[in-house]
Design a protein around this motif. Structure first.
Motif, PDB file in Angstrom:
ATOM      1  N   ARG A 124       4.238  -0.636  -4.805  1.00 42.33           N
ATOM      2  CA  ARG A 124       5.409  -0.497  -5.722  1.00 42.33           C
ATOM      3  C   ARG A 124       6.751  -1.386  -5.297  1.00 42.33           C
ATOM      4  O   ARG A 124       7.463  -1.890  -6.358  1.00 42.33           O
ATOM      5  CB  ARG A 124       6.082   0.985  -5.594  1.00 42.33           C
ATOM      6  N   GLN A 125       7.026  -1.678  -4.224  1.00 45.96           N
ATOM      7  CA  GLN A 125       7.987  -2.809  -3.953  1.00 45.96           C
ATOM      8  C   GLN A 125       7.695  -4.019  -4.467  1.00 45.96           C
ATOM      9  O   GLN A 125       8.449  -4.907  -4.936  1.00 45.96           O
ATOM     10  CB  GLN A 125       8.497  -2.754  -2.391  1.00 45.96           C
TER      11      GLN A 125
ATOM     12  N   SER B 252      13.012   4.101 -11.511  1.00 49.33           N
ATOM     13  CA  SER B 252      13.235   3.688 -10.068  1.00 49.33           C
ATOM     14  C   SER B 252      13.468   4.769  -8.981  1.00 49.33           C
ATOM     15  O   SER B 252      13.415   4.415  -7.815  1.00 49.33           O
ATOM     16  CB  SER B 252      14.234   2.697 -10.036  1.00 49.33           C
TER      17      SER B 252
ATOM     18  N   LEU C 189      10.530   5.174  -6.314  1.00 49.08           N
ATOM     19  CA  LEU C 189      10.670   3.552  -5.547  1.00 49.08           C
ATOM     20  C   LEU C 189      11.825   3.771  -4.545  1.00 49.08           C
ATOM     21  O   LEU C 189      11.497   3.693  -3.446  1.00 49.08           O
ATOM     22  CB  LEU C 189      10.883   2.537  -6.449  1.00 49.08           C
TER      23      LEU C 189
ATOM     24  N   GLU D 233       5.887  -4.852  -6.894  1.00 46.60           N
ATOM     25  CA  GLU D 233       5.937  -4.619  -8.329  1.00 46.60           C
ATOM     26  C   GLU D 233       7.228  -4.811  -8.842  1.00 46.60           C
ATOM     27  O   GLU D 233       7.286  -5.550  -9.756  1.00 46.60           O
ATOM     28  CB  GLU D 233       5.212  -3.193  -8.714  1.00 46.60           C
ATOM     29  N   TRP D 234       7.915  -4.221  -8.069  1.00 45.09           N
ATOM     30  CA  TRP D 234       9.499  -4.201  -8.238  1.00 45.09           C
ATOM     31  C   TRP D 234       9.827  -5.436  -8.287  1.00 45.09           C
ATOM     32  O   TRP D 234      10.957  -5.981  -9.192  1.00 45.09           O
ATOM     33  CB  TRP D 234      10.349  -3.267  -7.607  1.00 45.09           C
ATOM     34  N   GLN D 235       9.628  -6.465  -7.444  1.00 44.74           N
ATOM     35  CA  GLN D 235      10.205  -7.626  -7.196  1.00 44.74           C
ATOM     36  C   GLN D 235       9.523  -8.629  -8.196  1.00 44.74           C
ATOM     37  O   GLN D 235      10.414  -9.212  -8.771  1.00 44.74           O
ATOM     38  CB  GLN D 235       9.630  -8.264  -5.918  1.00 44.74           C
TER      39      GLN D 235
END
Lengths: 267, 110
Positions: free
Chosen positions: B92-93, B12, B15, B95-97
């Protein structure tokens, strides 16, 4: 005078640290190296400002270095993050010359392979585990000159043909495959053996900054006789501190003339 | 406060860096401080991995850097997002969620 391997010349722990990192970055453009250095100095200055001590304070420097990680680890990480995938002049020469020599000598190499195979049981090539650039494990190829270790019937371990190969240095020739593959250079420091004991970061930065070589500076000075790793390292350190294509050429030239004339090259 | 497992953090870092740089250009030490503050000291960026990570993002065209003199007269190397970088952050945010929701789903199941 060979350069000393163990005592780098530096005013404070941090300048020493920066020098070691810079060694590992020696393939990168000057400008890039300078920027990385300045950035790390800025980091130290910021840490000093925050704790309101002088950046020259040695305890602060030690703390910052501990936070940044060892010079070897950080240097290798920075090197990898900054290396564009381009061919350097040295790599280009490595590829061209090794291909040329391998092609030129291929009939001889094929004949040797057949004799090694027929002379004694075992594989044609011997793969020696060594440490490559930045300590990565590599396998160095040589013609097999000894009976396999598990062969109890042979008290004299070197084979008959192996003795001839060693005398003529032809056993080292397959290392050109390593050069072609890219884990050795035509000229470079001697690759450390895989089981070489504990090695401190400062020394590692010095010795593993560049790809090890097929021809080493130690060969020029001591020929192919066995010398201690420490003696070898002093030559290597000098090489790394002064490396250039011209230096490489002088090593090759001295080796080629030396092999024919000099007693040091008789094994 | 106990810190987070290094392996977990590894994936991470990019990110975290891209998200921070979305707001303003920043330099190395400033980033370390900002991460610590924003995560209430749960995430302490290993400083040694910070610069290689920034340089990698730069090589991959997600950020650029420039030197600027601060008010106190010292030079700092600031990093800022490129156009591709700003697009990548949003990507990417989200994707992270999706990842968080999926992990939470699994944790609830167990």
């Amino acid at each position: 005078m060979p350069d000393t391997v163990f005592e780098p010349d530096c005013a404070t722990p941090f300048t020493c640290y920066l020098q070691e990192i810079d060694l590992l970055l020696c393939d990168l453009p000057q400008q890039r190296r300078k920027e990385i250095k300045q950035e790390l100095i800025a980091h130290l200055e910021d840490a000093a400002r925050e704790s309101q001590i002088s950046p020259a304070d040695q305890r602060l420097q030690q703390a910052v270095m501990a936070a940044l990680g060892s010079s070897f680890e950080l240097g290798v990480a920075l090197y990898e993050a900054n290396t564009p995938k381009i061919l350097t002049a040295k790599r280009l020469i490595d590829i061209t010359v090794s291909l040329l020599l391998l092609t030129l000598y291929s009939p001889l190499l094929i004949i040797i392979s057949i004799i090694v195979k027929l002379d004694s049981p075992g594989p044609i090539l011997f793969r020696d585990a060594r440490q490559g650039k930045h300590g990565k494990p590599i396998l160095v190829y040589k013609f097999r000159t000894m009976f396999p270790a598990n062969d109890q019937r042979q008290p004299l371990r070197v084979t008959r043909f192996g003795r001839i190969l060693r005398k003529t240095f032809l056993d080292e020739f397959p290392q050109l495959l390593n050069v072609l593959k890219g884990n050795l250079s035509l000229v470079g420091p001697c690759p450390l053996s895989q089981n070489y004991g504990e090695i401190d970061n400062s020394l590692r930065c010095r010795l593993q900054a560049v790809k090890p070589g097929f021809c080493t500076p130690g060969h020029v000075k001591y020929g192919f006789v066995h010398v201690s790793m420490e003696t070898q390292m002093a030559e290597d350190a000098h090489y790394i501190n002064h490396q250039s294509l011209r230096y490489d050429l002088s090593i090759v030239q001295k080796l080629v003339t030396g092999i024919f004339r000099d007693q040091r090259y008789k094994k | 406060m106990t810190s987070i497992n290094r392996e977990l953090l590894k994936g991470s870092v990019d990110l975290v860096l891209l998200t921070l740089l979305k707001h303003e250009p920043m330099y190395g030490y400033q980033i370390v401080k900002a991460v610590k503050e924003a995560s209430k000291s749960v995430i302490v960026l290993k400083e040694g991995s910070l610069y290689p990570a920034l340089h990698r993002l730069e090589r991959n065209g997600l950020v650029t850097s420039y030197w600027q003199t601060r008010e106190d007269g010292t030079n700092r190397r600031y990093y800022q997002l490129t156009e591709i970088g700003s697009m990548a952050v949003d990507e990417r945010q989200s994707e992270w969620q999706r990842f968080i929701i999926a992990i939470e789903g699994v944790l609830r199941y167990a």
